[in-house]
Scaffold this motif. Structure first.
Motif, PDB file in Angstrom:
ATOM      1  N   ASP A 153       0.825  -1.214   0.000  1.00  0.00           N
ATOM      2  CA  ASP A 153       0.000   0.000   0.000  1.00  0.00           C
ATOM      3  C   ASP A 153       0.857   1.262   0.000  1.00  0.00           C
ATOM      4  O   ASP A 153       0.552   2.223  -0.718  1.00  0.00           O
ATOM      5  CB  ASP A 153      -0.935   0.033   1.210  1.00  0.00           C
ATOM      6  N   GLU A 154       1.916   1.284   0.789  1.00  0.00           N
ATOM      7  CA  GLU A 154       2.792   2.459   0.834  1.00  0.00           C
ATOM      8  C   GLU A 154       3.461   2.695  -0.519  1.00  0.00           C
ATOM      9  O   GLU A 154       3.562   3.831  -0.992  1.00  0.00           O
ATOM     10  CB  GLU A 154       3.852   2.297   1.919  1.00  0.00           C
ATOM     11  N   CYS A 155       3.909   1.623  -1.150  1.00  0.00           N
ATOM     12  CA  CYS A 155       4.522   1.732  -2.471  1.00  0.00           C
ATOM     13  C   CYS A 155       3.503   2.267  -3.476  1.00  0.00           C
ATOM     14  O   CYS A 155       3.807   3.184  -4.265  1.00  0.00           O
ATOM     15  CB  CYS A 155       5.054   0.370  -2.920  1.00  0.00           C
ATOM     16  N   LEU A 156       2.312   1.721  -3.458  1.00  0.00           N
ATOM     17  CA  LEU A 156       1.252   2.154  -4.362  1.00  0.00           C
ATOM     18  C   LEU A 156       0.990   3.648  -4.234  1.00  0.00           C
ATOM     19  O   LEU A 156       1.007   4.392  -5.225  1.00  0.00           O
ATOM     20  CB  LEU A 156      -0.032   1.382  -4.063  1.00  0.00           C
ATOM     21  N   ILE A 157       0.755   4.108  -3.013  1.00  0.00           N
ATOM     22  CA  ILE A 157       0.416   5.511  -2.778  1.00  0.00           C
ATOM     23  C   ILE A 157       1.552   6.429  -3.227  1.00  0.00           C
ATOM     24  O   ILE A 157       1.322   7.447  -3.890  1.00  0.00           O
ATOM     25  CB  ILE A 157       0.068   5.725  -1.289  1.00  0.00           C
ATOM     26  N   ARG A 158       2.790   6.072  -2.898  1.00  0.00           N
ATOM     27  CA  ARG A 158       3.951   6.888  -3.282  1.00  0.00           C
ATOM     28  C   ARG A 158       4.112   6.927  -4.792  1.00  0.00           C
ATOM     29  O   ARG A 158       4.279   7.999  -5.388  1.00  0.00           O
ATOM     30  CB  ARG A 158       5.228   6.339  -2.628  1.00  0.00           C
ATOM     31  N   GLU A 159       4.055   5.757  -5.441  1.00  0.00           N
ATOM     32  CA  GLU A 159       4.265   5.698  -6.887  1.00  0.00           C
ATOM     33  C   GLU A 159       3.180   6.463  -7.653  1.00  0.00           C
ATOM     34  O   GLU A 159       3.477   7.182  -8.605  1.00  0.00           O
ATOM     35  CB  GLU A 159       4.330   4.245  -7.372  1.00  0.00           C
ATOM     36  N   VAL A 160       1.923   6.316  -7.253  1.00  0.00           N
ATOM     37  CA  VAL A 160       0.843   7.041  -7.921  1.00  0.00           C
ATOM     38  C   VAL A 160       1.046   8.543  -7.775  1.00  0.00           C
ATOM     39  O   VAL A 160       0.905   9.300  -8.739  1.00  0.00           O
ATOM     40  CB  VAL A 160      -0.543   6.600  -7.398  1.00  0.00           C
ATOM     41  N   LYS A 161       1.412   8.971  -6.585  1.00  0.00           N
ATOM     42  CA  LYS A 161       1.654  10.411  -6.346  1.00  0.00           C
ATOM     43  C   LYS A 161       2.814  10.910  -7.221  1.00  0.00           C
ATOM     44  O   LYS A 161       2.717  11.966  -7.851  1.00  0.00           O
ATOM     45  CB  LYS A 161       1.945  10.646  -4.865  1.00  0.00           C
ATOM     46  N   GLU A 162       3.917  10.141  -7.264  1.00  0.00           N
ATOM     47  CA  GLU A 162       5.082  10.541  -8.051  1.00  0.00           C
ATOM     48  C   GLU A 162       4.771  10.619  -9.548  1.00  0.00           C
ATOM     49  O   GLU A 162       5.214  11.539 -10.224  1.00  0.00           O
ATOM     50  CB  GLU A 162       6.242   9.561  -7.834  1.00  0.00           C
ATOM     51  N   GLU A 163       4.013   9.653 -10.049  1.00  0.00           N
ATOM     52  CA  GLU A 163       3.787   9.569 -11.489  1.00  0.00           C
ATOM     53  C   GLU A 163       2.623  10.416 -11.984  1.00  0.00           C
ATOM     54  O   GLU A 163       2.599  10.797 -13.156  1.00  0.00           O
ATOM     55  CB  GLU A 163       3.584   8.111 -11.921  1.00  0.00           C
ATOM     56  N   THR A 164       1.655  10.700 -11.107  1.00  0.00           N
ATOM     57  CA  THR A 164       0.445  11.398 -11.560  1.00  0.00           C
ATOM     58  C   THR A 164       0.141  12.681 -10.808  1.00  0.00           C
ATOM     59  O   THR A 164      -0.650  13.482 -11.283  1.00  0.00           O
ATOM     60  CB  THR A 164      -0.791  10.483 -11.428  1.00  0.00           C
ATOM     61  N   GLY A 165       0.676  12.830  -9.601  1.00  0.00           N
ATOM     62  CA  GLY A 165       0.296  13.956  -8.753  1.00  0.00           C
ATOM     63  C   GLY A 165      -0.998  13.710  -7.999  1.00  0.00           C
ATOM     64  O   GLY A 165      -1.456  14.552  -7.239  1.00  0.00           O
ATOM     65  N   LEU A 166      -1.600  12.531  -8.180  1.00  0.00           N
ATOM     66  CA  LEU A 166      -2.861  12.201  -7.524  1.00  0.00           C
ATOM     67  C   LEU A 166      -2.602  11.538  -6.172  1.00  0.00           C
ATOM     68  O   LEU A 166      -1.707  10.707  -6.039  1.00  0.00           O
ATOM     69  CB  LEU A 166      -3.697  11.260  -8.390  1.00  0.00           C
ATOM     70  N   LYS A 167      -3.428  11.899  -5.188  1.00  0.00           N
ATOM     71  CA  LYS A 167      -3.381  11.264  -3.872  1.00  0.00           C
ATOM     72  C   LYS A 167      -4.572  10.314  -3.784  1.00  0.00           C
ATOM     73  O   LYS A 167      -5.731  10.742  -3.818  1.00  0.00           O
ATOM     74  CB  LYS A 167      -3.475  12.313  -2.764  1.00  0.00           C
ATOM     75  N   LEU A 168      -4.272   9.020  -3.708  1.00  0.00           N
ATOM     76  CA  LEU A 168      -5.343   8.024  -3.658  1.00  0.00           C
ATOM     77  C   LEU A 168      -6.111   8.108  -2.350  1.00  0.00           C
ATOM     78  O   LEU A 168      -5.519   8.227  -1.272  1.00  0.00           O
ATOM     79  CB  LEU A 168      -4.779   6.618  -3.833  1.00  0.00           C
ATOM     80  N   THR A 169      -7.442   8.024  -2.442  1.00  0.00           N
ATOM     81  CA  THR A 169      -8.299   8.029  -1.254  1.00  0.00           C
ATOM     82  C   THR A 169      -9.123   6.745  -1.149  1.00  0.00           C
ATOM     83  O   THR A 169      -9.688   6.466  -0.110  1.00  0.00           O
ATOM     84  CB  THR A 169      -9.243   9.242  -1.269  1.00  0.00           C
ATOM     85  N   SER A 170      -9.197   5.974  -2.234  1.00  0.00           N
ATOM     86  CA  SER A 170      -9.938   4.711  -2.235  1.00  0.00           C
ATOM     87  C   SER A 170      -9.302   3.776  -3.256  1.00  0.00           C
ATOM     88  O   SER A 170      -9.237   4.103  -4.441  1.00  0.00           O
ATOM     89  CB  SER A 170     -11.406   4.962  -2.598  1.00  0.00           C
ATOM     90  N   TYR A 171      -8.825   2.629  -2.773  1.00  0.00           N
ATOM     91  CA  TYR A 171      -8.165   1.669  -3.655  1.00  0.00           C
ATOM     92  C   TYR A 171      -8.345   0.267  -3.098  1.00  0.00           C
ATOM     93  O   TYR A 171      -8.635   0.092  -1.915  1.00  0.00           O
ATOM     94  CB  TYR A 171      -6.674   1.995  -3.821  1.00  0.00           C
ATOM     95  N   SER A 172      -8.183  -0.730  -3.988  1.00  0.00           N
ATOM     96  CA  SER A 172      -8.360  -2.133  -3.594  1.00  0.00           C
ATOM     97  C   SER A 172      -7.288  -2.996  -4.230  1.00  0.00           C
ATOM     98  O   SER A 172      -6.999  -2.862  -5.421  1.00  0.00           O
ATOM     99  CB  SER A 172      -9.716  -2.660  -4.070  1.00  0.00           C
ATOM    100  N   LEU A 173      -6.739  -3.905  -3.432  1.00  0.00           N
ATOM    101  CA  LEU A 173      -5.820  -4.921  -3.949  1.00  0.00           C
ATOM    102  C   LEU A 173      -6.664  -5.966  -4.673  1.00  0.00           C
ATOM    103  O   LEU A 173      -7.550  -6.576  -4.079  1.00  0.00           O
ATOM    104  CB  LEU A 173      -5.022  -5.559  -2.813  1.00  0.00           C
ATOM    105  N   ARG A 174      -6.412  -6.151  -5.964  1.00  0.00           N
ATOM    106  CA  ARG A 174      -7.250  -7.031  -6.777  1.00  0.00           C
ATOM    107  C   ARG A 174      -6.598  -8.356  -7.109  1.00  0.00           C
ATOM    108  O   ARG A 174      -7.271  -9.333  -7.419  1.00  0.00           O
ATOM    109  CB  ARG A 174      -7.620  -6.308  -8.077  1.00  0.00           C
TER     110      ARG A 174
END
Length: 162
Positions: A50-71
């Motif tokens: 989860d920490e990797c996901l949130i950091r990578e999305v922020k770095e690549e898109t500028g978006l801060k995830l507020t709702s996500y699911s491990l699929r």
């Protein structure tokens, strides 16, 4: 074949029946060059998925995830680059630190919202087509093993929860 074991995350961010897709066209020596994928990347030391996901999305898109699911968890085996264990997510909630309409590029390529019905028309890895179909169909949690020889998918093993 390398004995390196790689840990990564990959996320397909959803909005209005579209996925945010990354066209990998910016990095030299990129195993994903020319392909369309989600956003994500490699774990830093001691990071959780989860920490990797949130950091990578922020770095690549500028978006801060507020709702996500491990699929799902995808294991890649390659005769060229070893083993990769990828934690696959979807996200349907985010906050933008910049105008979301300006979301178009990152240091790895071009970002674009693509209709889910057109995603399969993109230049995708053959194995990505398997897990994207599962995501689009809202399949339950799954594990998937993909074995590549060069760029060719030579084996696949899928297990879905009931």
């Amino acid at each position: 074949m390398s004995d390196s074991k790689i840990l990564t995350t990959l996320c397909y961010i959803e909005k209005d029946d579209q996925y945010l897709m990354l066209h990998r066209v910016s990095k030299k020596h990129d195993a994903n060059a020319g392909k369309w994928i989600g956003v994500g990347g490699h774990f830093h030391e001691a990071e959780s998925p989860d920490e990797c996901l949130i950091r990578e999305v922020k770095e690549e898109t500028g978006l801060k995830l507020t709702s996500y699911s491990l699929r799902g968890i995808v294991t890649f085996v390659s005769d060229e680059w070893g083993y990769e264990y990828m934690f696959l997510y979807t996200a349907d909630g985010f906050e933008a630190s910049v105008d979301e309409a300006a979301l178009s590029s990152c240091n790895e390529g071009h970002l674009e919202w693509v209709s889910k019905e057109k995603v399969m028309d993109l230049n995708l890895w053959e194995g990505d087509r398997i897990f994207l179909k599962l995501l689009i169909e809202d399949a339950p949690f799954f594990t998937l093993k993909l074995v590549y020889h060069g760029d060719e998918l030579i084996e696949k093993e899928l297990r879905c929860e009931k």
